[in-house]
Scaffold this motif. Structure first.
Motif, PDB file in Angstrom:
ATOM      1  N   MET A   1      -2.815 -10.147   0.796  1.00  0.00           N
ATOM      2  CA  MET A   1      -3.600 -11.345   0.979  1.00  0.00           C
ATOM      3  C   MET A   1      -3.697 -12.074  -0.362  1.00  0.00           C
ATOM      4  O   MET A   1      -3.981 -11.481  -1.389  1.00  0.00           O
ATOM      5  CB  MET A   1      -4.999 -10.967   1.469  1.00  0.00           C
ATOM      6  CG  MET A   1      -5.892 -12.158   1.627  1.00  0.00           C
ATOM      7  SD  MET A   1      -7.627 -11.788   1.927  1.00  0.00           S
ATOM      8  CE  MET A   1      -7.570 -10.936   3.444  1.00  0.00           C
ATOM      9  N   LYS A   2      -3.494 -13.380  -0.335  1.00  0.00           N
ATOM     10  CA  LYS A   2      -3.565 -14.171  -1.557  1.00  0.00           C
ATOM     11  C   LYS A   2      -4.963 -14.747  -1.731  1.00  0.00           C
ATOM     12  O   LYS A   2      -5.648 -15.040  -0.766  1.00  0.00           O
ATOM     13  CB  LYS A   2      -2.549 -15.303  -1.510  1.00  0.00           C
ATOM     14  CG  LYS A   2      -1.123 -14.815  -1.546  1.00  0.00           C
ATOM     15  CD  LYS A   2      -0.177 -15.963  -1.700  1.00  0.00           C
ATOM     16  CE  LYS A   2       1.231 -15.418  -1.824  1.00  0.00           C
ATOM     17  NZ  LYS A   2       2.161 -16.435  -2.259  1.00  0.00           N
ATOM     18  N   PHE A   3      -5.369 -14.897  -2.989  1.00  0.00           N
ATOM     19  CA  PHE A   3      -6.653 -15.502  -3.313  1.00  0.00           C
ATOM     20  C   PHE A   3      -6.530 -17.017  -3.264  1.00  0.00           C
ATOM     21  O   PHE A   3      -5.519 -17.578  -3.673  1.00  0.00           O
ATOM     22  CB  PHE A   3      -7.100 -15.106  -4.724  1.00  0.00           C
ATOM     23  CG  PHE A   3      -7.561 -13.688  -4.833  1.00  0.00           C
ATOM     24  CD1 PHE A   3      -8.794 -13.310  -4.332  1.00  0.00           C
ATOM     25  CD2 PHE A   3      -6.770 -12.737  -5.443  1.00  0.00           C
ATOM     26  CE1 PHE A   3      -9.225 -12.013  -4.431  1.00  0.00           C
ATOM     27  CE2 PHE A   3      -7.190 -11.435  -5.551  1.00  0.00           C
ATOM     28  CZ  PHE A   3      -8.423 -11.066  -5.044  1.00  0.00           C
ATOM     29  N   ASN A   4      -7.573 -17.668  -2.779  1.00  0.00           N
ATOM     30  CA  ASN A   4      -7.651 -19.120  -2.841  1.00  0.00           C
ATOM     31  C   ASN A   4      -8.264 -19.466  -4.196  1.00  0.00           C
ATOM     32  O   ASN A   4      -9.474 -19.405  -4.379  1.00  0.00           O
ATOM     33  CB  ASN A   4      -8.506 -19.665  -1.698  1.00  0.00           C
ATOM     34  CG  ASN A   4      -8.527 -21.171  -1.670  1.00  0.00           C
ATOM     35  OD1 ASN A   4      -8.027 -21.829  -2.571  1.00  0.00           O
ATOM     36  ND2 ASN A   4      -9.100 -21.718  -0.621  1.00  0.00           N
ATOM     37  N   LYS A   5      -7.436 -19.825  -5.143  1.00  0.00           N
ATOM     38  CA  LYS A   5      -7.886 -20.025  -6.525  1.00  0.00           C
ATOM     39  C   LYS A   5      -8.839 -21.203  -6.668  1.00  0.00           C
ATOM     40  O   LYS A   5      -9.621 -21.257  -7.599  1.00  0.00           O
ATOM     41  CB  LYS A   5      -6.677 -20.203  -7.435  1.00  0.00           C
ATOM     42  CG  LYS A   5      -5.811 -18.962  -7.467  1.00  0.00           C
ATOM     43  CD  LYS A   5      -4.513 -19.182  -8.200  1.00  0.00           C
ATOM     44  CE  LYS A   5      -3.650 -17.948  -8.043  1.00  0.00           C
ATOM     45  NZ  LYS A   5      -2.308 -18.141  -8.521  1.00  0.00           N
ATOM     46  N   LEU A  24      -6.413 -16.605 -13.256  1.00  0.00           N
ATOM     47  CA  LEU A  24      -6.089 -15.812 -12.078  1.00  0.00           C
ATOM     48  C   LEU A  24      -4.606 -16.046 -11.852  1.00  0.00           C
ATOM     49  O   LEU A  24      -4.197 -17.098 -11.368  1.00  0.00           O
ATOM     50  CB  LEU A  24      -6.921 -16.255 -10.876  1.00  0.00           C
ATOM     51  CG  LEU A  24      -6.802 -15.413  -9.621  1.00  0.00           C
ATOM     52  CD1 LEU A  24      -7.192 -13.960  -9.898  1.00  0.00           C
ATOM     53  CD2 LEU A  24      -7.680 -15.965  -8.522  1.00  0.00           C
ATOM     54  N   GLY A  25      -3.814 -15.098 -12.289  1.00  0.00           N
ATOM     55  CA  GLY A  25      -2.369 -15.301 -12.308  1.00  0.00           C
ATOM     56  C   GLY A  25      -2.029 -16.218 -13.466  1.00  0.00           C
ATOM     57  O   GLY A  25      -2.394 -15.958 -14.604  1.00  0.00           O
ATOM     58  N   ASP A  27      -2.843 -19.583 -13.266  1.00  0.00           N
ATOM     59  CA  ASP A  27      -3.751 -20.731 -13.174  1.00  0.00           C
ATOM     60  C   ASP A  27      -5.077 -20.447 -13.872  1.00  0.00           C
ATOM     61  O   ASP A  27      -5.636 -19.355 -13.757  1.00  0.00           O
ATOM     62  CB  ASP A  27      -4.039 -21.070 -11.706  1.00  0.00           C
ATOM     63  CG  ASP A  27      -2.786 -21.495 -10.963  1.00  0.00           C
ATOM     64  OD1 ASP A  27      -1.907 -22.101 -11.605  1.00  0.00           O
ATOM     65  OD2 ASP A  27      -2.693 -21.216  -9.758  1.00  0.00           O
TER      66      ASP A  27
END
Length: 104
Positions: A1-5, A24-25, A27
Motif C-alpha cells: 500500500m502506498k502512502f498519500n504524501k 517521505l521517499g 518528496d
C-alpha cells in the motif's frame, strides 16, 4: 500500500526546534503550524488559546441563532433552550453543545 504524501504534515513543537525538513521517499513533507486530530486543534505552541477561540466563536454563533429565532426574551423561555444546549460536566462548568446531545 502506498502512502498519500499530500495528507502528511510535519508539526514542529517547542521553542528551540531547529525545524528540520523531513522526506517521505524523495518528496519533502509540508510543515504546518497547527493540525486537527480527533477534533482537537494542536498547535506548535501547544496552547489552548486557538481551541478556546474556536469554541467561543461556535458558542456565540449558537447564542446568536437563539436570539434571532426566539421572540420572547423572558427567563422562562430562554433558560430551557440554553439549558438544552449546555452539557454539565462535573457541576462547575458547562460545555455548549451545537446540536442536542453532541458535545463540543
Amino acid at each position: 500500500m502506498k502512502f498519500n504524501k499530500g495528507k502528511y504534515r510535519v508539526l514542529h513543537l517547542g521553542r528551540n526546534n531547529p525545524k528540520h525538513q523531513y522526506r517521505l521517499g524523495v518528496d519533502l513533507l509540508a510543515s504546518s503550524s497547527a493540525e486537527k486530530d480527533l477534533g482537537v486543534l494542536v498547535g506548535n505552541k501547544l496552547s489552548m488559546s486557538q481551541k478556546c477561540a474556536l469554541v467561543a466563536k461556535k458558542a456565540n454563533g449558537i447564542l446568536g441563532c437563539i436570539k434571532k429565532s426566539v421572540a420572547s426574551r423572558s427567563r422562562e423561555v430562554i433558560l430551557p433552550i440554553c439549558s438544552a444546549l449546555v452539557r454539565q460536566g462535573d457541576g462547575t462548568s458547562g460545555v455548549l453543545c451545537p446540536g442536542l446531545g453532541s458535545p463540543v
